[in-house]
Design an enzyme around this catalytic site. Structure first.
Site, PDB file in Angstrom:
ATOM      1  N   ASP A   1       0.756  -1.182   0.056  1.00 32.52           N
ATOM      2  CA  ASP A   1      -0.202  -0.016   0.097  1.00 32.52           C
ATOM      3  C   ASP A   1       0.809   1.438   0.119  1.00 32.52           C
ATOM      4  O   ASP A   1       1.735   1.532   0.968  1.00 32.52           O
ATOM      5  CB  ASP A   1      -0.958  -0.039   1.264  1.00 32.52           C
ATOM      6  CG  ASP A   1      -1.831   1.227   1.313  1.00 32.52           C
ATOM      7  OD1 ASP A   1      -2.742   1.042   0.754  1.00 32.52           O
ATOM      8  OD2 ASP A   1      -1.365   2.223   1.811  1.00 32.52           O
TER       9      ASP A   1
ATOM     10  N   LYS B   1      -2.460   5.983  -4.422  1.00 33.99           N
ATOM     11  CA  LYS B   1      -3.535   6.983  -4.258  1.00 33.99           C
ATOM     12  C   LYS B   1      -3.465   7.913  -4.931  1.00 33.99           C
ATOM     13  O   LYS B   1      -2.291   8.475  -5.073  1.00 33.99           O
ATOM     14  CB  LYS B   1      -3.721   7.262  -2.829  1.00 33.99           C
ATOM     15  CG  LYS B   1      -3.755   5.808  -1.943  1.00 33.99           C
ATOM     16  CD  LYS B   1      -3.922   6.060  -0.229  1.00 33.99           C
ATOM     17  CE  LYS B   1      -3.605   4.843   0.442  1.00 33.99           C
ATOM     18  NZ  LYS B   1      -2.192   4.591   0.763  1.00 33.99           N
TER      19      LYS B   1
ATOM     20  N   HIS C   1      -7.385   9.551  -2.093  1.00 37.83           N
ATOM     21  CA  HIS C   1      -6.748   9.668  -1.113  1.00 37.83           C
ATOM     22  C   HIS C   1      -7.569  10.111   0.266  1.00 37.83           C
ATOM     23  O   HIS C   1      -7.615   9.926   1.428  1.00 37.83           O
ATOM     24  CB  HIS C   1      -5.373  10.208  -1.056  1.00 37.83           C
ATOM     25  CG  HIS C   1      -4.209   9.744  -0.016  1.00 37.83           C
ATOM     26  ND1 HIS C   1      -2.976   9.817  -0.171  1.00 37.83           N
ATOM     27  CD2 HIS C   1      -4.501   9.371   1.173  1.00 37.83           C
ATOM     28  CE1 HIS C   1      -2.283   9.309   0.838  1.00 37.83           C
ATOM     29  NE2 HIS C   1      -3.217   9.181   1.839  1.00 37.83           N
TER      30      HIS C   1
ATOM     31  N   TYR D   1       3.180   9.870  -0.812  1.00 37.86           N
ATOM     32  CA  TYR D   1       4.471   9.160   0.201  1.00 37.86           C
ATOM     33  C   TYR D   1       5.695   9.431  -0.710  1.00 37.86           C
ATOM     34  O   TYR D   1       6.845   9.442   0.136  1.00 37.86           O
ATOM     35  CB  TYR D   1       4.234   7.830   0.227  1.00 37.86           C
ATOM     36  CG  TYR D   1       2.754   7.424   1.129  1.00 37.86           C
ATOM     37  CD1 TYR D   1       1.942   8.224   1.388  1.00 37.86           C
ATOM     38  CD2 TYR D   1       2.362   6.132   1.143  1.00 37.86           C
ATOM     39  CE1 TYR D   1       0.944   7.776   2.255  1.00 37.86           C
ATOM     40  CE2 TYR D   1       1.197   5.621   1.846  1.00 37.86           C
ATOM     41  CZ  TYR D   1       0.317   6.736   2.541  1.00 37.86           C
ATOM     42  OH  TYR D   1      -0.619   6.231   2.873  1.00 37.86           O
TER      43      TYR D   1
HETATM   44  P1  NDP Z   1       1.066   1.584  11.902  1.00 38.23           P
HETATM   45  O1  NDP Z   1      -0.274   1.599  12.709  1.00 38.23           O
HETATM   46  O2  NDP Z   1       1.029   0.536  10.893  1.00 38.23           O
HETATM   47  O3  NDP Z   1       2.084   1.789  12.830  1.00 38.23           O
HETATM   48  C1  NDP Z   1       3.400   1.851  12.245  1.00 38.23           C
HETATM   49  C2  NDP Z   1       4.381   2.186  13.310  1.00 38.23           C
HETATM   50  O4  NDP Z   1       4.333   1.092  14.290  1.00 38.23           O
HETATM   51  C3  NDP Z   1       5.937   2.458  13.084  1.00 38.23           C
HETATM   52  O5  NDP Z   1       6.327   3.355  14.092  1.00 38.23           O
HETATM   53  C4  NDP Z   1       6.690   1.113  13.313  1.00 38.23           C
HETATM   54  O6  NDP Z   1       7.841   1.162  13.594  1.00 38.23           O
HETATM   55  C5  NDP Z   1       5.649   0.420  14.442  1.00 38.23           C
HETATM   56  N1  NDP Z   1       5.640  -0.894  14.313  1.00 38.23           N
HETATM   57  C6  NDP Z   1       5.161  -1.767  13.406  1.00 38.23           C
HETATM   58  N2  NDP Z   1       5.131  -2.936  13.734  1.00 38.23           N
HETATM   59  C7  NDP Z   1       5.621  -2.946  14.914  1.00 38.23           C
HETATM   60  C8  NDP Z   1       5.598  -4.196  15.921  1.00 38.23           C
HETATM   61  N3  NDP Z   1       5.435  -5.148  15.592  1.00 38.23           N
HETATM   62  N4  NDP Z   1       6.091  -3.803  17.074  1.00 38.23           N
HETATM   63  C9  NDP Z   1       6.165  -2.358  17.676  1.00 38.23           C
HETATM   64  N5  NDP Z   1       6.111  -1.454  16.853  1.00 38.23           N
HETATM   65  C10 NDP Z   1       5.640  -1.616  15.621  1.00 38.23           C
HETATM   66  O7  NDP Z   1       0.718   2.958  11.016  1.00 38.23           O
HETATM   67  P2  NDP Z   1       0.837   3.574   9.669  1.00 38.23           P
HETATM   68  O8  NDP Z   1       0.269   5.095   9.778  1.00 38.23           O
HETATM   69  O9  NDP Z   1       2.011   3.587   8.923  1.00 38.23           O
HETATM   70  O10 NDP Z   1      -0.113   2.601   8.994  1.00 38.23           O
HETATM   71  C11 NDP Z   1       0.012   1.559   8.002  1.00 38.23           C
HETATM   72  C12 NDP Z   1      -0.264   2.004   6.802  1.00 38.23           C
HETATM   73  O11 NDP Z   1      -1.595   2.447   6.437  1.00 38.23           O
HETATM   74  C13 NDP Z   1       0.763   3.282   6.085  1.00 38.23           C
HETATM   75  O12 NDP Z   1       1.984   2.801   5.989  1.00 38.23           O
HETATM   76  C14 NDP Z   1      -0.040   3.660   4.749  1.00 38.23           C
HETATM   77  O13 NDP Z   1       0.075   2.460   4.042  1.00 38.23           O
HETATM   78  C15 NDP Z   1      -1.638   3.468   5.323  1.00 38.23           C
HETATM   79  N6  NDP Z   1      -2.205   4.676   5.797  1.00 38.23           N
HETATM   80  C16 NDP Z   1      -3.039   5.309   5.116  1.00 38.23           C
HETATM   81  C17 NDP Z   1      -3.570   6.525   5.336  1.00 38.23           C
HETATM   82  C18 NDP Z   1      -4.735   7.095   4.551  1.00 38.23           C
HETATM   83  O14 NDP Z   1      -4.685   8.438   4.745  1.00 38.23           O
HETATM   84  N7  NDP Z   1      -5.221   6.509   3.651  1.00 38.23           N
HETATM   85  C19 NDP Z   1      -3.034   7.269   6.453  1.00 38.23           C
HETATM   86  C20 NDP Z   1      -2.211   6.438   7.246  1.00 38.23           C
HETATM   87  C21 NDP Z   1      -1.678   5.205   6.799  1.00 38.23           C
HETATM   88  P3  NDP Z   1       9.260   0.956  12.768  1.00 38.23           P
HETATM   89  O15 NDP Z   1       9.006   1.157  11.348  1.00 38.23           O
HETATM   90  O16 NDP Z   1      10.090   1.820  13.349  1.00 38.23           O
HETATM   91  O17 NDP Z   1       9.660  -0.429  13.012  1.00 38.23           O
END
Ligand code: NDP
Length: 274
Positions: free
Chosen positions: A47, A77, A108, A52
């Site tokens: 995704d 998006k 988006h 991005y």
């Molecule tokens: P998430 O809820 O996926 O959280 C990501 C965070 O959690 C990062 O800081 C990561 O750290 C940490 N993390 C991931 N796995 C673990 C784990 N197993 N244990 C501890 N910490 C963990 O947030 P996102 O906002 O990134 O959501 C996921 C996806 O959703 C986005 O990447 C995007 O593709 C989509 N999205 C879409 C939006 C929209 O407007 N349509 C808005 C926001 C997100 P680290 O990377 O340092 O490991």
């Protein structure tokens, strides 16, 4: 598609892997190794989004993996400033990805201040007609936004990608999506990490010998959401994929349901002004 990951049937008949890999806030330096690791682990659904700034890196990792295009599900998006140039924006994204089509193309944000999201939904139909996207959907749409596009255009979005995680469960919006046959994609499924330390969730994790992230992601899957957790940390990318050899029982699901408290970590589509 990878054997372990279930698929969800979209309202247009296409299948989407229920677990994917998200790349928001993944830098151009990190994106190739992160997506490479994800593909090696077994993720087949990525995704991304024009805004991005990492579509090119996603495409590079896909090409280098040598995985058949047909085995992959790629979403990107449309950004808010291209609501009146949807075909042009889709082609630009595809150029960066190095693909001839995406599996799912989303508006988006409704970004009502631009007043263009209905026009954008209309033009999205042309993106599909030209074979640039297999499925079409929206993101951050409220019931009002969906009702508005549906009054004018007779195509129901295949998905609505919205913020959902245990402390922000969006029950009403999920129920509305379901009532229209729209699949809910749950973004920020871990609440950007915010939900991981909730004692109720840690307790469930301990009881099934899993990590908080795994039980949260499993909770999403059992609720039928499509999810794509983001991580640039290889061991977490692996951890977040190991969800298919355990189940949460009804009590555990209820306990995770109980932490819902309106804890939005992203922007509110009603007030977002960009
Ligand atoms: P998430 O809820 O996926 O959280 C990501 C965070 O959690 C990062 O800081 C990561 O750290 C940490 N993390 C991931 N796995 C673990 C784990 N197993 N244990 C501890 N910490 C963990 O947030 P996102 O906002 O990134 O959501 C996921 C996806 O959703 C986005 O990447 C995007 O593709 C989509 N999205 C879409 C939006 C929209 O407007 N349509 C808005 C926001 C997100 P680290 O990377 O340092 O490991």
């Amino acid at each position: 598609m990878t054997e372990d990951v279930p698929t969800v049937a979209l309202n247009d008949g296409n299948l989407i892997p229920q677990l994917g890999f998200g790349v928001w806030q993944v830098s151009t330096d990190d994106v190739v190794p992160a997506v490479r690791t994800a593909l090696e682990v077994g993720y087949r659904h990525i995704d991304t989004a024009a805004v991005y700034g990492n579509e090119a890196g996603v495409g590079q990792a896909i090409r280098e993996s040598k995985i058949d295009r047909d085995e992959l599900f790629v979403t990107t998006k449309l950004w808010n400033d291209r609501h009146r140039d949807v075909v042009g924006a889709a082609k630009e994204s595809l150029g960066k990805l190095g693909l001839d089509h995406v599996d799912l193309y989303l508006i988006h944000w409704p970004s009502p201040r631009h007043g263009d999201f209905t026009a954008a939904w209309e033009q999205m139909q042309e993106v599909r007609a030209q074979g640039l996207a297999r499925s079409l959907g929206v993101s951050n749409f409220t019931q009002t936004h969906i009702d508005t596009i549906m009054q004018l255009i007779d195509t129901v979005p295949a998905v609505n990608q919205i913020e959902v995680h245990p402390t922000f469960a969006q029950r009403a919006m999920r129920a509305y999506n379901a009532s229209k046959g729209i699949t809910t994609e749950a973004y920020s499924p871990l609440g950007l990490g915010d939900d991981l330390n909730r004692p109720e969730i840690v307790e469930v994790a301990d009881s099934v010998n899993r990590t908080p992230a795994q039980v949260i992601l499993r909770w999403h899957l059992q609720h039928g959401h499509v999810v794509f957790p983001k991580s640039i940390t290889p061991h977490r990318i692996r951890e977040n994929f190991r969800l298919f050899d355990f189940e949460l029982d009804a009590d555990a699901m209820k306990q995770i349901d109980s932490v819902d408290e309106g804890n939005r970590v992203g922007n509110d589509p009603v007030t977002a002004d960009f």
